[in-house]
Design a protein around this motif. Structure first.
Motif, PDB file in Angstrom:
ATOM      1  N   ASP A 143     -30.528 -20.175 -33.555  1.00 42.21           N
ATOM      2  CA  ASP A 143     -30.041 -19.591 -32.305  1.00 42.21           C
ATOM      3  C   ASP A 143     -30.714 -20.289 -31.133  1.00 42.21           C
ATOM      4  OD1 ASP A 143     -28.534 -17.902 -30.710  1.00 42.21           O
ATOM      5  OD2 ASP A 143     -29.931 -16.222 -30.852  1.00 42.21           O
ATOM      6  N   ARG A 144     -30.008 -20.252 -30.009  1.00 40.07           N
ATOM      7  CA  ARG A 144     -30.537 -20.831 -28.777  1.00 40.07           C
ATOM      8  C   ARG A 144     -29.961 -20.043 -27.617  1.00 40.07           C
ATOM      9  NH1 ARG A 144     -29.115 -25.452 -25.312  1.00 40.07           N
ATOM     10  NH2 ARG A 144     -27.115 -25.402 -26.359  1.00 40.07           N
ATOM     11  N   SER A 145     -30.814 -19.779 -26.633  1.00 42.47           N
ATOM     12  CA  SER A 145     -30.381 -19.033 -25.453  1.00 42.47           C
ATOM     13  C   SER A 145     -30.979 -19.703 -24.222  1.00 42.47           C
ATOM     14  CB  SER A 145     -30.875 -17.587 -25.564  1.00 42.47           C
ATOM     15  OG  SER A 145     -30.600 -16.873 -24.392  1.00 42.47           O
ATOM     16  N   ASP A 146     -30.143 -19.942 -23.222  1.00 44.25           N
ATOM     17  CA  ASP A 146     -30.602 -20.562 -21.981  1.00 44.25           C
ATOM     18  C   ASP A 146     -29.974 -19.765 -20.839  1.00 44.25           C
ATOM     19  OD1 ASP A 146     -31.551 -22.210 -20.007  1.00 44.25           O
ATOM     20  OD2 ASP A 146     -30.672 -24.045 -20.817  1.00 44.25           O
ATOM     21  N   VAL A 163     -32.372 -24.681 -37.074  1.00 46.72           N
ATOM     22  CA  VAL A 163     -32.214 -23.935 -35.827  1.00 46.72           C
ATOM     23  C   VAL A 163     -31.098 -22.920 -36.048  1.00 46.72           C
ATOM     24  CG1 VAL A 163     -31.555 -24.066 -33.391  1.00 46.72           C
ATOM     25  CG2 VAL A 163     -33.047 -25.829 -34.389  1.00 46.72           C
ATOM     26  N   LEU A 172     -35.476 -20.486 -28.317  1.00 47.24           N
ATOM     27  CA  LEU A 172     -34.977 -21.308 -29.418  1.00 47.24           C
ATOM     28  C   LEU A 172     -35.511 -20.695 -30.704  1.00 47.24           C
ATOM     29  CD1 LEU A 172     -33.375 -23.882 -30.052  1.00 47.24           C
ATOM     30  CD2 LEU A 172     -35.504 -25.154 -29.850  1.00 47.24           C
ATOM     31  N   SER A 173     -34.589 -20.294 -31.601  1.00 45.43           N
ATOM     32  CA  SER A 173     -34.970 -19.623 -32.849  1.00 45.43           C
ATOM     33  C   SER A 173     -34.665 -20.514 -34.037  1.00 45.43           C
ATOM     34  CB  SER A 173     -34.200 -18.306 -33.004  1.00 45.43           C
ATOM     35  OG  SER A 173     -34.486 -17.440 -31.938  1.00 45.43           O
ATOM     36  N   THR A 206     -39.156 -17.627 -32.875  1.00 47.27           N
ATOM     37  CA  THR A 206     -38.513 -17.860 -31.582  1.00 47.27           C
ATOM     38  C   THR A 206     -39.572 -18.313 -30.584  1.00 47.27           C
ATOM     39  OG1 THR A 206     -36.844 -16.160 -32.023  1.00 47.27           O
ATOM     40  CG2 THR A 206     -37.132 -16.853 -29.725  1.00 47.27           C
ATOM     41  N   TYR A 217     -35.488 -19.184 -21.595  1.00 50.81           N
ATOM     42  CA  TYR A 217     -35.001 -20.065 -22.650  1.00 50.81           C
ATOM     43  C   TYR A 217     -35.642 -19.618 -23.953  1.00 50.81           C
ATOM     44  CZ  TYR A 217     -34.153 -24.213 -25.445  1.00 50.81           C
ATOM     45  OH  TYR A 217     -33.766 -25.071 -26.446  1.00 50.81           O
ATOM     46  N   LYS A 271     -38.836 -27.078 -21.185  1.00 53.79           N
ATOM     47  CA  LYS A 271     -37.718 -26.722 -22.061  1.00 53.79           C
ATOM     48  C   LYS A 271     -37.233 -27.956 -22.824  1.00 53.79           C
ATOM     49  CE  LYS A 271     -33.329 -26.428 -20.909  1.00 53.79           C
ATOM     50  NZ  LYS A 271     -32.046 -26.129 -20.345  1.00 53.79           N
ATOM     51  N   GLU A 323     -37.346 -28.217 -26.858  1.00 52.37           N
ATOM     52  CA  GLU A 323     -36.064 -28.432 -27.527  1.00 52.37           C
ATOM     53  C   GLU A 323     -36.079 -29.723 -28.345  1.00 52.37           C
ATOM     54  OE1 GLU A 323     -31.783 -27.186 -25.988  1.00 52.37           O
ATOM     55  OE2 GLU A 323     -32.577 -28.925 -24.925  1.00 52.37           O
ATOM     56  N   TYR A 345     -35.715 -29.672 -32.416  1.00 53.37           N
ATOM     57  CA  TYR A 345     -34.534 -30.317 -32.991  1.00 53.37           C
ATOM     58  C   TYR A 345     -34.898 -31.544 -33.826  1.00 53.37           C
ATOM     59  CZ  TYR A 345     -30.936 -27.304 -31.113  1.00 53.37           C
ATOM     60  OH  TYR A 345     -30.123 -26.221 -30.868  1.00 53.37           O
TER      61      TYR A 345
END
Length: 170
Positions: free
Chosen positions: A32-35, A30, A48-49, A61, A46, A11, A15, A19
């Motif tokens: 969206d991000r979900s963890d 970026v 990352l869009s 994503t 996890y 992850k 990431e 980034y």
């Protein structure tokens, strides 16, 4: 002290690479991000869009997932060959015309013919003037820290896919 899992390490790599493209290279944005830690099922997820900075029609994503069995295999040293997590790369866009075969050929040309390309179309019933087209590349294997270079080498493929899929988004 916390000992990071394979999932945590991968992850961090994903990431950082994404980034860097957003902040330093300014090629993407970026969005969206979900963890997620699911304590009921003891899973990790996890996502990352992001989109191309100057072409917002297609979103990519990158998702990593680790199940209870994967975590147990790693932390309890039960089966080190099955320790790790899964990775998927998905693209989504809105369109008025669906040409699934062309989309699949485009992505297989970029990613290789052996990749599994899954396409899902959704629309609001009864109006279906626009479709949401989601295309997922499933690598159908576990990954671990030995695949860090593979993850980093996926970035140019993702950028190329984002550019090519713009032609299908309307």
């Amino acid at each position: 002290m916390f000992d990071p899992t394979i999932f945590d390490n991968l992850k961090t790599v994903v990431e950082g690479a994404v980034y860097d493209l957003d902040v330093t290279d300014e090629r993407i944005t970026v969005v969206d991000r979900s963890d997620i830690v699911d304590l009921a099922k003891f899973t990790r997820a996890y996502a990352l869009s992001f989109q191309l900075r100057h072409a917002h029609k297609v979103t990519c994503t990158i998702s990593l997932a680790m199940t209870l069995q994967h975590i147990a295999n790693e932390l309890l040293y039960e089966d080190a060959t099955h320790a790790g997590c899964t990775v998927t790369v998905s693209f989504s866009f809105s369109t008025t015309h669906v040409d699934g075969q062309a989309v699949e050929q485009t992505l297989k040309h970029i990613w290789g013919g052996q990749r599994t390309v899954i396409q899902t179309l959704t629309y609001t019933y009864p109006k279906h003037e626009r479709y949401t087209h989601q295309v997922t590349i499933d690598f159908e294997r576990m990954i671990n820290e030995s695949h860090v270079d593979d993850l980093l080498q996926m970035i140019p493929y993702i950028i190329r896919s984002l550019k090519q899929l713009q032609q299908y988004a309307k």
